[in-house]
Design a protein around this motif. Structure first.
Motif, PDB file in Angstrom:
ATOM      1  N   LEU A  38       5.882  18.130  51.657  1.00  0.00           N
ATOM      2  CA  LEU A  38       6.359  18.980  51.697  1.00  0.00           C
ATOM      3  C   LEU A  38       7.196  18.714  52.248  1.00  0.00           C
ATOM      4  CD1 LEU A  38       6.099  22.504  52.135  1.00  0.00           C
ATOM      5  CD2 LEU A  38       4.543  21.781  54.562  1.00  0.00           C
ATOM      6  N   LEU A  39       7.017  18.175  53.905  1.00  0.00           N
ATOM      7  CA  LEU A  39       8.228  17.514  54.834  1.00  0.00           C
ATOM      8  C   LEU A  39       9.385  16.976  53.590  1.00  0.00           C
ATOM      9  CD1 LEU A  39      10.095  17.560  57.085  1.00  0.00           C
ATOM     10  CD2 LEU A  39       8.813  15.523  57.325  1.00  0.00           C
ATOM     11  N   GLN A  40       9.132  15.866  52.525  1.00  0.00           N
ATOM     12  CA  GLN A  40      10.058  15.204  51.357  1.00  0.00           C
ATOM     13  C   GLN A  40      10.527  16.404  50.027  1.00  0.00           C
ATOM     14  OE1 GLN A  40      10.587  11.794  51.183  1.00  0.00           O
ATOM     15  NE2 GLN A  40      12.480  12.876  50.068  1.00  0.00           N
ATOM     16  N   SER A  41      10.262  17.498  50.157  1.00  0.00           N
ATOM     17  CA  SER A  41       9.984  18.591  49.410  1.00  0.00           C
ATOM     18  C   SER A  41      11.424  19.693  50.743  1.00  0.00           C
ATOM     19  CB  SER A  41       9.645  19.461  48.846  1.00  0.00           C
ATOM     20  OG  SER A  41       8.967  18.865  48.130  1.00  0.00           O
ATOM     21  N   ALA A  42      11.106  19.546  51.430  1.00  0.00           N
ATOM     22  CA  ALA A  42      11.486  20.497  52.787  1.00  0.00           C
ATOM     23  C   ALA A  42      13.470  19.640  52.238  1.00  0.00           C
ATOM     24  CB  ALA A  42      11.428  21.208  53.649  1.00  0.00           C
ATOM     25  N   LEU A  43      12.982  18.176  53.396  1.00  0.00           N
ATOM     26  CA  LEU A  43      14.368  17.432  53.532  1.00  0.00           C
ATOM     27  C   LEU A  43      15.554  17.340  52.189  1.00  0.00           C
ATOM     28  CD1 LEU A  43      12.653  14.937  55.686  1.00  0.00           C
ATOM     29  CD2 LEU A  43      14.306  16.500  56.054  1.00  0.00           C
ATOM     30  N   THR A  44      14.730  17.389  51.024  1.00  0.00           N
ATOM     31  CA  THR A  44      15.354  17.202  49.776  1.00  0.00           C
ATOM     32  C   THR A  44      16.543  18.835  49.791  1.00  0.00           C
ATOM     33  OG1 THR A  44      13.974  16.015  48.214  1.00  0.00           O
ATOM     34  CG2 THR A  44      15.674  17.185  47.149  1.00  0.00           C
ATOM     35  N   LYS A  45      15.769  19.993  49.347  1.00  0.00           N
ATOM     36  CA  LYS A  45      16.837  20.865  49.663  1.00  0.00           C
ATOM     37  C   LYS A  45      17.713  20.802  50.749  1.00  0.00           C
ATOM     38  CE  LYS A  45      13.082  24.120  48.016  1.00  0.00           C
ATOM     39  NZ  LYS A  45      13.656  24.552  46.358  1.00  0.00           N
ATOM     40  N   THR A  46      17.008  20.703  52.551  1.00  0.00           N
ATOM     41  CA  THR A  46      18.375  20.679  52.816  1.00  0.00           C
ATOM     42  C   THR A  46      19.949  19.889  52.225  1.00  0.00           C
ATOM     43  OG1 THR A  46      16.298  20.458  54.373  1.00  0.00           O
ATOM     44  CG2 THR A  46      18.731  19.836  55.582  1.00  0.00           C
ATOM     45  N   TYR A  47      19.324  18.112  52.641  1.00  0.00           N
ATOM     46  CA  TYR A  47      19.751  17.722  51.952  1.00  0.00           C
ATOM     47  C   TYR A  47      21.194  18.120  51.012  1.00  0.00           C
ATOM     48  CZ  TYR A  47      22.674  13.022  50.375  1.00  0.00           C
ATOM     49  OH  TYR A  47      23.925  12.318  49.789  1.00  0.00           O
ATOM     50  N   LEU A  48      20.147  18.321  50.487  1.00  0.00           N
ATOM     51  CA  LEU A  48      21.340  19.309  49.315  1.00  0.00           C
ATOM     52  C   LEU A  48      22.272  20.160  49.531  1.00  0.00           C
ATOM     53  CD1 LEU A  48      18.687  19.478  46.469  1.00  0.00           C
ATOM     54  CD2 LEU A  48      20.818  17.466  46.316  1.00  0.00           C
ATOM     55  N   ALA A  49      21.939  21.536  50.589  1.00  0.00           N
ATOM     56  CA  ALA A  49      22.605  22.144  51.067  1.00  0.00           C
ATOM     57  C   ALA A  49      23.414  21.547  52.446  1.00  0.00           C
ATOM     58  CB  ALA A  49      21.704  23.321  51.583  1.00  0.00           C
ATOM     59  N   TRP A  50      23.151  19.935  52.976  1.00  0.00           N
ATOM     60  CA  TRP A  50      23.475  19.479  54.089  1.00  0.00           C
ATOM     61  C   TRP A  50      24.946  20.196  54.553  1.00  0.00           C
ATOM     62  CZ3 TRP A  50      21.513  17.808  58.119  1.00  0.00           C
ATOM     63  CH2 TRP A  50      21.972  17.136  58.731  1.00  0.00           C
ATOM     64  N   GLU A  51      26.199  20.431  53.398  1.00  0.00           N
ATOM     65  CA  GLU A  51      27.768  19.956  53.720  1.00  0.00           C
ATOM     66  C   GLU A  51      27.924  21.801  54.150  1.00  0.00           C
ATOM     67  OE1 GLU A  51      29.620  17.821  54.137  1.00  0.00           O
ATOM     68  OE2 GLU A  51      28.094  16.805  53.139  1.00  0.00           O
ATOM     69  N   ARG A  52      26.781  22.261  53.715  1.00  0.00           N
ATOM     70  CA  ARG A  52      27.168  24.067  54.487  1.00  0.00           C
ATOM     71  C   ARG A  52      26.596  24.406  54.620  1.00  0.00           C
ATOM     72  NH1 ARG A  52      24.740  23.939  48.317  1.00  0.00           N
ATOM     73  NH2 ARG A  52      22.841  24.601  49.453  1.00  0.00           N
ATOM     74  N   ILE A  53      25.385  23.311  55.821  1.00  0.00           N
ATOM     75  CA  ILE A  53      25.161  24.351  57.199  1.00  0.00           C
ATOM     76  C   ILE A  53      26.367  23.861  58.067  1.00  0.00           C
ATOM     77  CG2 ILE A  53      23.608  23.924  58.569  1.00  0.00           C
ATOM     78  CD1 ILE A  53      21.709  22.737  56.046  1.00  0.00           C
ATOM     79  N   GLU A  54      26.504  25.097  58.943  1.00  0.00           N
ATOM     80  CA  GLU A  54      27.408  24.620  59.967  1.00  0.00           C
ATOM     81  C   GLU A  54      27.449  24.660  60.961  1.00  0.00           C
ATOM     82  OE1 GLU A  54      30.152  28.061  58.921  1.00  0.00           O
ATOM     83  OE2 GLU A  54      30.072  27.612  56.904  1.00  0.00           O
ATOM     84  N   ASP A  55      25.970  24.978  61.280  1.00  0.00           N
ATOM     85  CA  ASP A  55      25.110  24.950  62.588  1.00  0.00           C
ATOM     86  C   ASP A  55      24.319  24.121  62.637  1.00  0.00           C
ATOM     87  OD1 ASP A  55      24.582  25.053  65.116  1.00  0.00           O
ATOM     88  OD2 ASP A  55      23.558  28.057  64.493  1.00  0.00           O
ATOM     89  N   ARG A  56      24.596  22.416  62.908  1.00  0.00           N
ATOM     90  CA  ARG A  56      23.436  21.763  62.887  1.00  0.00           C
ATOM     91  C   ARG A  56      22.179  21.740  63.519  1.00  0.00           C
ATOM     92  NH1 ARG A  56      25.306  19.825  58.231  1.00  0.00           N
ATOM     93  NH2 ARG A  56      26.721  18.537  58.323  1.00  0.00           N
ATOM     94  N   GLY A  57      22.898  22.649  65.329  1.00  0.00           N
ATOM     95  CA  GLY A  57      21.793  23.286  65.891  1.00  0.00           C
ATOM     96  C   GLY A  57      20.834  23.758  65.395  1.00  0.00           C
ATOM     97  N   ALA A  58      20.720  24.386  64.027  1.00  0.00           N
ATOM     98  CA  ALA A  58      19.712  25.061  63.882  1.00  0.00           C
ATOM     99  C   ALA A  58      19.148  24.511  62.369  1.00  0.00           C
ATOM    100  CB  ALA A  58      20.029  26.893  62.619  1.00  0.00           C
ATOM    101  N   LEU A  59      19.153  23.391  62.601  1.00  0.00           N
ATOM    102  CA  LEU A  59      18.384  22.279  61.337  1.00  0.00           C
ATOM    103  C   LEU A  59      17.330  21.808  61.673  1.00  0.00           C
ATOM    104  CD1 LEU A  59      21.484  19.602  61.419  1.00  0.00           C
ATOM    105  CD2 LEU A  59      21.144  21.318  59.592  1.00  0.00           C
ATOM    106  N   ASP A  60      16.907  22.231  62.160  1.00  0.00           N
ATOM    107  CA  ASP A  60      15.380  22.376  62.448  1.00  0.00           C
ATOM    108  C   ASP A  60      14.785  23.682  62.525  1.00  0.00           C
ATOM    109  OD1 ASP A  60      14.885  19.987  63.319  1.00  0.00           O
ATOM    110  OD2 ASP A  60      14.024  20.642  65.497  1.00  0.00           O
ATOM    111  N   GLY A  61      15.172  24.131  62.412  1.00  0.00           N
ATOM    112  CA  GLY A  61      14.230  25.472  61.607  1.00  0.00           C
ATOM    113  C   GLY A  61      15.097  26.044  60.297  1.00  0.00           C
ATOM    114  N   TYR A  62      15.914  25.794  59.336  1.00  0.00           N
ATOM    115  CA  TYR A  62      16.505  25.705  58.251  1.00  0.00           C
ATOM    116  C   TYR A  62      14.792  24.565  57.676  1.00  0.00           C
ATOM    117  CZ  TYR A  62      18.781  25.198  53.753  1.00  0.00           C
ATOM    118  OH  TYR A  62      18.916  24.512  52.472  1.00  0.00           O
ATOM    119  N   VAL A  63      14.887  23.167  58.341  1.00  0.00           N
ATOM    120  CA  VAL A  63      14.067  22.528  56.800  1.00  0.00           C
ATOM    121  C   VAL A  63      12.659  23.059  57.680  1.00  0.00           C
ATOM    122  CG1 VAL A  63      12.417  20.128  57.616  1.00  0.00           C
ATOM    123  CG2 VAL A  63      15.028  20.134  57.985  1.00  0.00           C
ATOM    124  N   ARG A  64      12.376  23.967  58.602  1.00  0.00           N
ATOM    125  CA  ARG A  64      10.760  24.621  58.846  1.00  0.00           C
ATOM    126  C   ARG A  64      10.763  26.009  57.938  1.00  0.00           C
ATOM    127  NH1 ARG A  64      10.884  23.551  64.558  1.00  0.00           N
ATOM    128  NH2 ARG A  64      12.295  25.988  64.548  1.00  0.00           N
TER     129      ARG A  64
END
Length: 164
Positions: A38-64
């Motif tokens: 599950l974490l691997q899948s979520a991190l893959t999605k996060t990596y693919l969207a990495w450049e579009r995520i402007e608020d780095r403080g919200a990363l945990d919420g994005y992954v969760r």
């Protein structure tokens, strides 16, 4: 392959937050190997969207949120693997040592329905508010309240604790 600053930033994020995110994934799935997937899948999605995520403080919420969405999709695809039985398994009353309480709690969490487990994990392990849980799971605040309440009653019963 050439690495970018974003790649290194992502690697550092996974290094620092990975263990906490894996614990959250384990609480959502109830199984260590499922949690890793599950974490691997979520991190893959996060990596693919990495450049579009402007608020780095919200990363945990994005992954969760990605983990919850992926987990919900898996519930919907999963076929019924358990069947009701006329006979209940025999239970024994045992004195539980303090060290065993964590293991018993993990087992009791594993026995809860998926959405109930997710609501309890998000509330008590991730310390999310009821409105945040409602938004994350796509349900109403009232449903969150009743789901968490019923889940806690089941956990208390499973652990042999008195109802509140």
């Amino acid at each position: 392959m050439q690495t970018t600053d974003g790649d290194e930033e992502f690697r550092e994020y996974v290094r620092t937050r990975g263990p906490a995110l894996l614990r959250a994934a384990h609480q959502l799935t109830g199984h260590p190997l499922d949690a890793e997937d599950l974490l691997q899948s979520a991190l893959t999605k996060t990596y693919l969207a990495w450049e579009r995520i402007e608020d780095r403080g919200a990363l945990d919420g994005y992954v969760r949120r990605a983990m919850v969405n992926i987990n919900i999709s898996q519930w919907r695809r999963r076929k019924l693997e358990e069947y009701p039985s006329d006979e209940l398994p025999e239970t024994t009353a045992e004195t539980v040592a303090f060290g065993d309480v964590h293991e018993l709690l993990e087992q009791a969490l594993d026995e809860l329905p998926e959405r109930m487990r997710a609501a309890i994990v998000l509330r008590y392990y991730e310390d999310m508010t009821e409105p945040e849980i409602a938004k994350t799971l796509g349900i109403s605040v009232g449903t969150v309240k009743s789901t968490v309440s019923r889940g806690m009653a089941k956990l208390r019963a499973a652990l042999g604790l008195s109802p509140r």
